[in-house]
Structures are given as C-alpha cells and as structure tokens.
Design a protein around this motif. Structure first.
Motif, PDB file in Angstrom:
ATOM      1  N   GLU A 130      -3.903   7.290 -12.821  1.00  7.14           N
ATOM      2  CA  GLU A 130      -5.146   7.015 -12.091  1.00  7.14           C
ATOM      3  C   GLU A 130      -5.669   5.616 -12.386  1.00  7.14           C
ATOM      4  O   GLU A 130      -6.102   4.896 -11.485  1.00  7.14           O
ATOM      5  CB  GLU A 130      -6.203   8.060 -12.477  1.00  7.14           C
ATOM      6  CG  GLU A 130      -7.506   7.923 -11.704  1.00  7.14           C
ATOM      7  CD  GLU A 130      -8.507   8.998 -12.079  1.00  7.14           C
ATOM      8  OE1 GLU A 130      -9.684   8.863 -11.722  1.00  7.14           O
ATOM      9  OE2 GLU A 130      -8.108   9.981 -12.756  1.00  7.14           O
ATOM     10  N   GLU A 131      -5.577   5.206 -13.654  1.00  2.00           N
ATOM     11  CA  GLU A 131      -6.040   3.866 -14.034  1.00  2.00           C
ATOM     12  C   GLU A 131      -5.202   2.785 -13.359  1.00  2.00           C
ATOM     13  O   GLU A 131      -5.739   1.825 -12.789  1.00  2.00           O
ATOM     14  CB  GLU A 131      -5.951   3.720 -15.556  1.00  2.00           C
ATOM     15  CG  GLU A 131      -6.318   2.330 -16.063  1.00  2.00           C
ATOM     16  CD  GLU A 131      -5.872   2.079 -17.496  1.00  2.00           C
ATOM     17  OE1 GLU A 131      -6.279   1.060 -18.071  1.00  2.00           O
ATOM     18  OE2 GLU A 131      -5.110   2.908 -18.023  1.00  2.00           O
ATOM     19  N   VAL A 143      -6.326  -0.123 -10.436  1.00  2.00           N
ATOM     20  CA  VAL A 143      -6.110  -1.567 -10.606  1.00  2.00           C
ATOM     21  C   VAL A 143      -5.228  -2.117  -9.492  1.00  2.00           C
ATOM     22  O   VAL A 143      -5.482  -3.207  -8.950  1.00  2.00           O
ATOM     23  CB  VAL A 143      -5.478  -1.848 -11.984  1.00  2.00           C
ATOM     24  CG1 VAL A 143      -5.042  -3.310 -12.100  1.00  2.00           C
ATOM     25  CG2 VAL A 143      -6.443  -1.491 -13.098  1.00  2.00           C
ATOM     26  N   ALA A 144      -4.195  -1.365  -9.088  1.00  4.78           N
ATOM     27  CA  ALA A 144      -3.274  -1.826  -8.044  1.00  4.78           C
ATOM     28  C   ALA A 144      -4.010  -2.014  -6.715  1.00  4.78           C
ATOM     29  O   ALA A 144      -3.826  -3.034  -6.027  1.00  4.78           O
ATOM     30  CB  ALA A 144      -2.130  -0.831  -7.889  1.00  4.78           C
ATOM     31  N   PHE A 145      -4.840  -1.061  -6.329  1.00  5.69           N
ATOM     32  CA  PHE A 145      -5.573  -1.198  -5.058  1.00  5.69           C
ATOM     33  C   PHE A 145      -6.600  -2.328  -5.126  1.00  5.69           C
ATOM     34  O   PHE A 145      -6.839  -3.017  -4.123  1.00  5.69           O
ATOM     35  CB  PHE A 145      -6.258   0.118  -4.704  1.00  5.69           C
ATOM     36  CG  PHE A 145      -5.335   1.107  -4.037  1.00  5.69           C
ATOM     37  CD1 PHE A 145      -4.732   0.802  -2.822  1.00  5.69           C
ATOM     38  CD2 PHE A 145      -5.049   2.327  -4.630  1.00  5.69           C
ATOM     39  CE1 PHE A 145      -3.871   1.699  -2.205  1.00  5.69           C
ATOM     40  CE2 PHE A 145      -4.186   3.230  -4.029  1.00  5.69           C
ATOM     41  CZ  PHE A 145      -3.599   2.910  -2.813  1.00  5.69           C
ATOM     42  N   GLU A 176       0.832  -1.202   0.000  1.00  3.56           N
ATOM     43  CA  GLU A 176       0.000   0.000   0.000  1.00  3.56           C
ATOM     44  C   GLU A 176       0.870   1.256   0.000  1.00  3.56           C
ATOM     45  O   GLU A 176       0.589   2.241  -0.697  1.00  3.56           O
ATOM     46  CB  GLU A 176      -0.915  -0.026   1.222  1.00  3.56           C
ATOM     47  CG  GLU A 176      -2.011   1.017   1.179  1.00  3.56           C
ATOM     48  CD  GLU A 176      -3.097   0.744   2.208  1.00  3.56           C
ATOM     49  OE1 GLU A 176      -3.956   1.611   2.352  1.00  3.56           O
ATOM     50  OE2 GLU A 176      -3.076  -0.323   2.849  1.00  3.56           O
ATOM     51  N   GLN A 177       1.960   1.196   0.766  1.00  2.29           N
ATOM     52  CA  GLN A 177       2.880   2.341   0.818  1.00  2.29           C
ATOM     53  C   GLN A 177       3.585   2.526  -0.526  1.00  2.29           C
ATOM     54  O   GLN A 177       3.727   3.654  -1.015  1.00  2.29           O
ATOM     55  CB  GLN A 177       3.905   2.122   1.936  1.00  2.29           C
ATOM     56  CG  GLN A 177       4.891   3.274   2.090  1.00  2.29           C
ATOM     57  CD  GLN A 177       5.907   3.009   3.198  1.00  2.29           C
ATOM     58  OE1 GLN A 177       5.782   2.025   3.925  1.00  2.29           O
ATOM     59  NE2 GLN A 177       6.883   3.869   3.310  1.00  2.29           N
ATOM     60  N   LYS A 178       4.012   1.416  -1.137  1.00  2.00           N
ATOM     61  CA  LYS A 178       4.705   1.507  -2.421  1.00  2.00           C
ATOM     62  C   LYS A 178       3.786   2.033  -3.519  1.00  2.00           C
ATOM     63  O   LYS A 178       4.227   2.784  -4.399  1.00  2.00           O
ATOM     64  CB  LYS A 178       5.265   0.140  -2.821  1.00  2.00           C
ATOM     65  CG  LYS A 178       6.480  -0.299  -2.018  1.00  2.00           C
ATOM     66  CD  LYS A 178       7.005  -1.638  -2.521  1.00  2.00           C
ATOM     67  CE  LYS A 178       8.279  -2.051  -1.774  1.00  2.00           C
ATOM     68  NZ  LYS A 178       8.800  -3.351  -2.263  1.00  2.00           N
ATOM     69  N   ILE A 179       2.522   1.632  -3.490  1.00  4.51           N
ATOM     70  CA  ILE A 179       1.569   2.124  -4.490  1.00  4.51           C
ATOM     71  C   ILE A 179       1.419   3.636  -4.372  1.00  4.51           C
ATOM     72  O   ILE A 179       1.385   4.360  -5.374  1.00  4.51           O
ATOM     73  CB  ILE A 179       0.205   1.407  -4.336  1.00  4.51           C
ATOM     74  CG1 ILE A 179       0.338  -0.071  -4.696  1.00  4.51           C
ATOM     75  CG2 ILE A 179      -0.856   2.072  -5.207  1.00  4.51           C
ATOM     76  CD1 ILE A 179      -0.891  -0.900  -4.384  1.00  4.51           C
ATOM     77  N   LEU A 208       3.909  -3.787 -10.849  1.00  3.74           N
ATOM     78  CA  LEU A 208       3.275  -2.466 -10.901  1.00  3.74           C
ATOM     79  C   LEU A 208       4.043  -1.435 -10.076  1.00  3.74           C
ATOM     80  O   LEU A 208       4.282  -0.316 -10.524  1.00  3.74           O
ATOM     81  CB  LEU A 208       1.826  -2.560 -10.403  1.00  3.74           C
ATOM     82  CG  LEU A 208       0.776  -3.087 -11.388  1.00  3.74           C
ATOM     83  CD1 LEU A 208      -0.601  -3.094 -10.740  1.00  3.74           C
ATOM     84  CD2 LEU A 208       0.746  -2.252 -12.659  1.00  3.74           C
ATOM     85  N   VAL A 209       4.430  -1.812  -8.852  1.00  2.00           N
ATOM     86  CA  VAL A 209       5.063  -0.818  -7.972  1.00  2.00           C
ATOM     87  C   VAL A 209       6.525  -0.591  -8.332  1.00  2.00           C
ATOM     88  O   VAL A 209       7.098   0.447  -7.970  1.00  2.00           O
ATOM     89  CB  VAL A 209       4.941  -1.241  -6.489  1.00  2.00           C
ATOM     90  CG1 VAL A 209       3.480  -1.347  -6.086  1.00  2.00           C
ATOM     91  CG2 VAL A 209       5.657  -2.562  -6.213  1.00  2.00           C
TER      92      VAL A 209
END
Length: 788
Positions: free
Chosen positions: A273-274, A278-280, A263-266, A306-307
C-alpha cells in the motif's frame, strides 16, 4: 536620447525675478531640449501668462518629493535651470504640451510670490573650469564609456554617438550624458548642483560606468536566457515534428500512452500500500512535466524501478525432500552438514509455509564449493539464484543505494539483485562477506545488519526507493574463508556452517564424478572416436605430488592441463580410441613433481618436530627446528613469529629448565649453550599458541639427542605446569597431516570431542593419541636413544 544643441544661446540679461515651474520626476540640464506636459492649475496659469511674452524665460526646478501636489519653496531644490520656452501646444482645456530648452544653472535666492504661481529672485551660477589636460582626459573617458553604453542599447538612435562627438566643452559633455542616463532624479540633481566642472565630470563618469556594468550584466543574463530558451524551443519544435511524423506513420495513438502504461504496470505489480501510494504520486508528477526536463527522466527511471521489482512474484518451492536430496548429491560430494541444514529448512517450510528464510554463512578454505553450493541449493528447491560479490566493497550505498538527489543514483545491490532474479524469494549468495571494507563513505557491514536480521528485513528500505521491501522470503547464503574479520554484530545474525577441506579419497571421488567429466566436455574430447579415462593411481598422483590444498581448485587446473595435453596429441593423430591416463603418464603432461614427501628427511636429526597449523586456506604441517651453540643459556626465535607464538616458546623453555633432570638433561647443557628455534618459511607470518607442544618436543629432542619419529605430528598449547591445553581447527589439521603422510597424531585430551567431525576413513588410517601433559607426548614421539 534627449536632443541637445551644441551651441546654447546665452541669456544676455537674466531677469532678477522669474516664474518657477516645478517638475516631479525629472531634472533639466542646460543645453537639453525636452517636452513636458503641464496640467496643474498654477503651472497652467504660468504657461498661459508666459505665452504672451516675447521669448519668455522661466525657471525649472525639481521637487524633492514627487507626490507633493502644490509645492512651496521648502519642497523644491535650490538649484535649477533657466529655460526658454520654444513651443506650446494646447492639448485640451487646462492641459498643454511645452517644449523647453535649458539655458543656464540658477539658484533660488528668495521666494517672491506663490500666487497665482511661484515666482522667485534667482542668480546665475558660474562654473569653475578645470585644468585643461585633466578635463580632456575625463571627457575622453566619458565619451569612450558612453559609446560602449550606446552599443548595448539598440533603442538609442544612431545620431546619439554623432551628437556626443559634436560636443567638446567639458561642462556640456557632462550635462549631455547626465541628462540621458537612466538614473534616479536625486543623482541627476547632484550633477546639476556640481558647479566645479571637474567634480561634475567625475560624478558623471562614475554614474556612467555603473550604468555600463549594469547593462553588461543584463546583456550577459539575456544572452544566457536566450540560449537556454533557444535550446528548449528547438527541442520542443523537434519533438512536435517527431510527434507529427509518428502520427503520420501510425506509430502513436495517444500523447499520454507512456503514463497510461505506467498506470497499468503499477496496478499489475501488486505493490504494498505504501509503495503504490508513492508510485501514483510520482506518476501524477510525471504527467505534469515536460519530457525535455531533467526531472522527467529522474522520475521516469524511479517509476521503472518501482514497477519492475517483483513485489508479488514468487517461485513455488520444491518441497519433496527426496528430490531436493538427489539434486544436492548430484551437484556436490560430501558437505553433509550443509545438505542436512537445507533439508531441515525445506521440511519446516513444508509444514509452515510462512517460515522465514534462513541466513546461512558457509565458512571454509578456497575451492571447497561454497559459492557453487548456493547455486545448487537454488536448483534443488526450484528458486532463482543471484550472486552478489562483496569483496572490496567499501561504500554503504552499494548495499542501501544512493538517494535520488544525486545524479545517476541507483538502488543498492540487493534491490538490483531482486530485479534480476524476477522473484521475491530467490537464493542470494553474499560472496566473500569476510572481505568487506569500510572508509569515510560508511560501513557496508553495518548496512547488512538490517538485511540479515529476520526480525527487520521484512521492512528493508533502500535509500533510492524510500519505500519498504520485504526480504523475509529471501534465502541468504553468505560465504567466507575465515570468520574472524566479520564484525561481531553481523556474525551474531549468521548461522555458521564450517566446510573443512577434503580428504584424498573425497578428492578422488570428486575428480571422478565431477571434475574429469566436466573438463573432458569443456575441451571437446567427449567424442565417439575417443574414450578418455584416468586411473585411480593417476588421480592420486596428481593429488599427492602436484597439489597441496584443502579444496579442489588446483586439482581441477592440473586435470585441465593433462586433458589439454591429450587434446594436442589427439589433434595430431597420436591418440585415438580408448585412452587411459596412468600414474606414469602424469609427469609427461605436468612436468616433475611439485611436492615431495619430505617427512623422513626433515625429522631425521634431533631438534626437529612436526607441528600442525590452521590457515584460512585449510590445515598445514609446520616444521619446528631447534639448534644449540655455545653461549649463556639464551633463547633466539626466528621465522617471523607473532607475540603469542613467541610466548609459547618462552613457556616451553621455562618448563624445560625447571624440569631438566626429569628428562635426563644436564644443567650444564642449558647454562653453557644458547638455543635457537626457527620455523621455516620465514616470509610467512605465524602466530598462535598451538605450536607450544611441538616447540617443547623439539627442545627435548635437541638436548637429549633423540630424534622425533618421522610419522608423528602434534598440536597443543603448553603451560608452565606442563599441561597440554586444547586448540582449534582440529579437522583441518588432521586432514593436512593425512595429506602429508603422517600416521600418528598427538592431540590435547580435551580436543577428543572435535575428532568426531573427521571422516572415518581418515581416523581409521591414523593413530590419534590424546595427551594431558607433555610427558605423554614425549613417551610416544621420541625414538629410542641410539647406542654410541
């Protein structure tokens, strides 16, 4: 298992009329002893009346529909079983538990009364006994199958097998097994109604076999499930133990530490925004999964990609034009066109920071520095550098990645390159783009269309990520040896910059400034007690006599061989101090000359002309040989020539035959002789129209007996009117001629504009003559006729 007495006590006199007790969901067989609960009013009255009789006999029949509360004759099966009441236990008012023993099969002939309970006139059914051997075989099969079934049902008592062995009469065996099978009442009723014992045994064997198969399949499924459950439970227990151990060691603070880290890395990645949405979404799925599940690993790997991508990380460009120019000149000699284009881009970027990166394609022979130039550009402008080799790539997924549904899927090479670079604006070199392949897995060249289109690549979507990534800030530099294999649609997206081969003087400068210092350092000879140098003559000797190339790759190898020889002598204390390699020393290190100047020898006889050819590795000189023999005016062509080159030879021959008197050739010389044209190096395919003028000159030289000058080479397409048409690859051809020692060149008049690209030092050492018709070539190429 329903208990059964092996010896059934027969009824001596079956009453003509007996009371009927209907059963809802069960069938009673002769010999079986079962308990039943009686609660319906008519049934209770029947039991109460029968208690008073001595060893009372009643009839048991099964209802057709278990939901019928007050059955009549039409609601009952015709065949039932006469039973003896063994024991009655009163459970409550109007509720009894009755133990019954089946005695004999009966058939309802007529319903006598239905009040206060059912009474009917019945008859005993006689069995039809089977052939003894057939019965014994069926009984043996039934018992063997029953034992297997009993072994699969641990709930059955151990006495079940012994009870089965104690019964030998075929009909009783069938009744015993049928009464204990877990099958539908309708199927049991069919067995009860089978008077033929042989038929009854077959029915029971079929039902028993089906029940055994069901149990075996169920047992197999249970075993698989237990194994899977056992593995999962074992893994869960081990993970819990590991978690407890880490807790004791103070190595774990929170069971959701990994999710919190993601969550921190995201949040820190500053995705689009897209992508962040998707990551969350994937992170929420990850929190609900067990770490032991396969899907957990897939989702975790996807989030890591992703991150780790540089969504918002970029390097600051070096926008000082003078500094960029100095770095480019420091790394590469010449290549002014490419350097000029890079400086133009940096100047525009300084004026407009949002300018999209250029998509360049460097085309040239091997060894001219295409790939290393990409690294130099990245260093000059202060960007990260990544190289992607496309040679032999045949799968579209190599570019766009695999979908996550596949096991072991990964993003494509572009996304992987961006992750390695760590920035979203690196210099990416797409090496050997002309050697892309394609097969049933797709066409990677088509996948590159989106990547190399500045209007589309800001929303590049990798199949693995399935979210858009902006490639517009990336500077793409493609390299190729030849432009022809690149598909037109992809070629249209590239800015082509051609890198021709180097001249002798340029190779000398490159060797002095780059190759020799690098090889001395790589071989450990940059020492205080040794000062190794090469004379200009020595370097020229290596260039002229040991290499034939447009680039400098082989030159580097030969210089490396010389330095290795020096290293051996230095280690053996044969050399020290200041050592200069002279031209006369080169054969000691490299052996005899590999390439000899052969122009004078090859063209010393009539019928030999020197042409110029273009190849993917640079220009080459090409000898055209013609000879004549007695014949009928035919033309023979050899040397593995292509169709276009054969047509050029035919055109040259046709023009010569139609103008023979203009060149002082007798008609008999053409009609009475066959002409054979050969282009040496027969193993190498040759094609193209540019040899037309050289072929014509060789024919005229042969038939007039006048040699072509040894220092002359020519190129150009010939027509049937004798015109010399323009051809391509002029710079490469002139460089090849210069390397071969040729000093007079005949070019088509319309190629004069292309000579501007040839270095001034080459032009100053060569005489370039522009020809409009073939007569212009003959006037300057043929030697004067020798007197007899």
């Amino acid at each position: 298992m329903t208990s059964t007495t092996p010896q059934i006590e027969e009824i001596k006199d079956l009453p003509e009329v007996i009371s009927l007790l209907p059963l809802r969901n069960s069938v009673l067989f002769p010999g079986s002893i079962i308990p039943i609960d009686v609660g319906r009013p008519k049934s209770v009255k029947l039991i109460e009346e029968a208690i008073a009789a001595e060893r009372p006999i009643i009839g048991i029949v099964t209802q057709k529909d278990a939901r019928t509360e007050d059955p009549s004759a039409k609601d009952l099966h015709e065949v039932g079983c006469a039973v003896r009441i063994l024991k009655v236990i009163k459970l409550a008012r109007d509720n009894y538990s009755v133990i019954l023993q089946g005695v004999v099969r009966i058939k309802i002939e007529e319903l006598v009364s239905d009040e206060p309970f059912l009474q009917a006139r019945v008859s005993e059914l006689a069995e039809i006994h089977p052939v003894k051997l057939e019965a014994e075989a069926l009984v043996a099969n039934i018992k063997e199958t029953a034992r297997k079934l009993i072994s699969l049902v641990p709930e059955l008592p151990r006495e079940a097998a012994a009870l089965l062995d104690s019964v030998n009469e075929p009909g009783q065996v069938a009744d015993l097994v049928a009464s204990n099978l877990d099958i539908e009442p309708a199927e049991k009723q069919e067995v009860l109604e089978a008077f033929d014992v042989s038929e009854r045994l077959r029915k029971v064997l079929t039902l028993l076999t089906r029940q055994l198969e069901i149990l075996e399949i169920r047992e197999r499924i249970n075993t698989q499930v237990q194994e899977e459950m056992g593995h999962s439970q074992r893994e869960y227990v081990l993970r819990q133990q590991l978690k407890a151990i880490k807790g004791e060691l103070g190595e774990i603070d929170d069971e959701n530490a990994e999710a919190d880290e993601f969550e921190q890395k995201i949040a820190e990645a500053k995705m689009s925004e897209e992508a962040e949405k998707v990551a969350f979404k994937q992170l929420n799925r990850l929190k609900q999964m067990q770490p032991s599940s396969a899907e957990y690993t897939v989702t975790r790997t996807y989030l890591e990609w992703l991150v780790d991508l540089p969504w918002s990380v970029s390097t600051e460009d070096q926008l000082e034009i003078g500094t960029v120019r100095d770095v480019l000149n420091e790394d590469h000699y010449d290549l002014e066109k490419v350097k000029k284009r890079i400086l133009e881009y940096m100047a525009v970027l300084k004026l407009n920071a949002s300018k999209k990166g250029p998509i360049l394609c460097l085309v040239g022979p091997p060894g001219v520095g295409k790939t290393s130039l990409g690294k130099s550009v990245a260093r000059a402008i202060g960007r990260s550098f990544v190289r992607i080799s496309l040679g032999g790539v045949r799968d579209e997924a190599e570019i766009r990645g695999h979908r996550r549904t596949y096991v072991g899927s990964l993003p494509g090479r572009l996304i992987q390159a961006l992750k390695r670079a760590g920035t979203n604006n690196p210099v990416i070199v797409l090496d050997e783009i002309d050697k892309l392949g394609h097969d049933f897995r797709g066409d990677p060249a088509s996948a590159l269309l989106e990547v190399l289109d500045p209007e589309q690549n800001h929303t590049f979507s990798d199949h693995y990520l399935e979210v858009a990534f902006d490639l517009s800030r990336v500077m793409f530099i493609a390299t190729a040896n030849t432009i022809d294999p690149i598909p037109p649609a992809l070629k249209d997206r590239l800015e082509i910059l051609e890198l021709p081969g180097y001249t002798r003087q340029e190779k000398l400068a490159i060797a002095r400034r780059f190759l020799i210092p690098k090889q001395i350092g790589d071989h450990g000879l940059d020492r205080e007690d040794l000062a190794l140098t090469f004379s200009d003559d020595a370097i020229m000797e290596v260039i002229d006599s040991y290499t034939r190339e447009a680039g400098v790759r082989n030159l580097q190898r030969e210089i490396s061989s010389v330095i290795r020889g020096v290293a051996v002598k230095f280690v053996e204390d044969e050399l020290s101090g200041e050592v200069e390699i002279a031209a006369k020393d080169i054969p000691d290190y490299l052996g005899p000359q590999k390439f000899m100047p052969e122009m004078a020898d090859r063209t010393a006889s009539p019928g030999v002309a020197t042409g110029l050819a273009w190849t993917p590795t640079g220009g080459e000189i090409m000898f055209i040989e013609a000879t004549a023999m007695p014949g009928k005016g035919g033309l023979m062509l050899t040397g593995q020539l292509g169709d276009v080159m054969k047509e050029s030879a035919q055109a040259a021959m046709s023009y010569l035959k139609s103008h023979f008197d203009q060149f002082g050739i007798a008609a008999e010389a053409l009609e009475s002789r066959d002409i054979h044209i050969h282009v040496p190096a027969g193993a190498i395919p040759k094609d193209g129209p540019s040899a037309g003028v050289a072929i014509f000159s060789a024919l005229v030289s042969l038939l007039t007996g006048r040699c072509i000058r040894a220092d002359v080479a020519m190129t150009g397409e010939i027509t049937l009117r004798g015109l010399v048409l323009p051809v391509g690859g002029i710079k490469e051809k002139l460089l090849a001629a210069h390397r071969a020692g040729i000093r007079r060149i005949f070019l088509p008049e319309r190629n004069e504009k292309d000579v501007v690209d040839v270095p001034e030092e080459i032009r100053s050492e060569m005489e370039i003559i522009y020809a409009k018709v073939v007569d212009d070539v003959l006037a300057g190429a043929l030697e004067d006729a020798k007197a007899d």
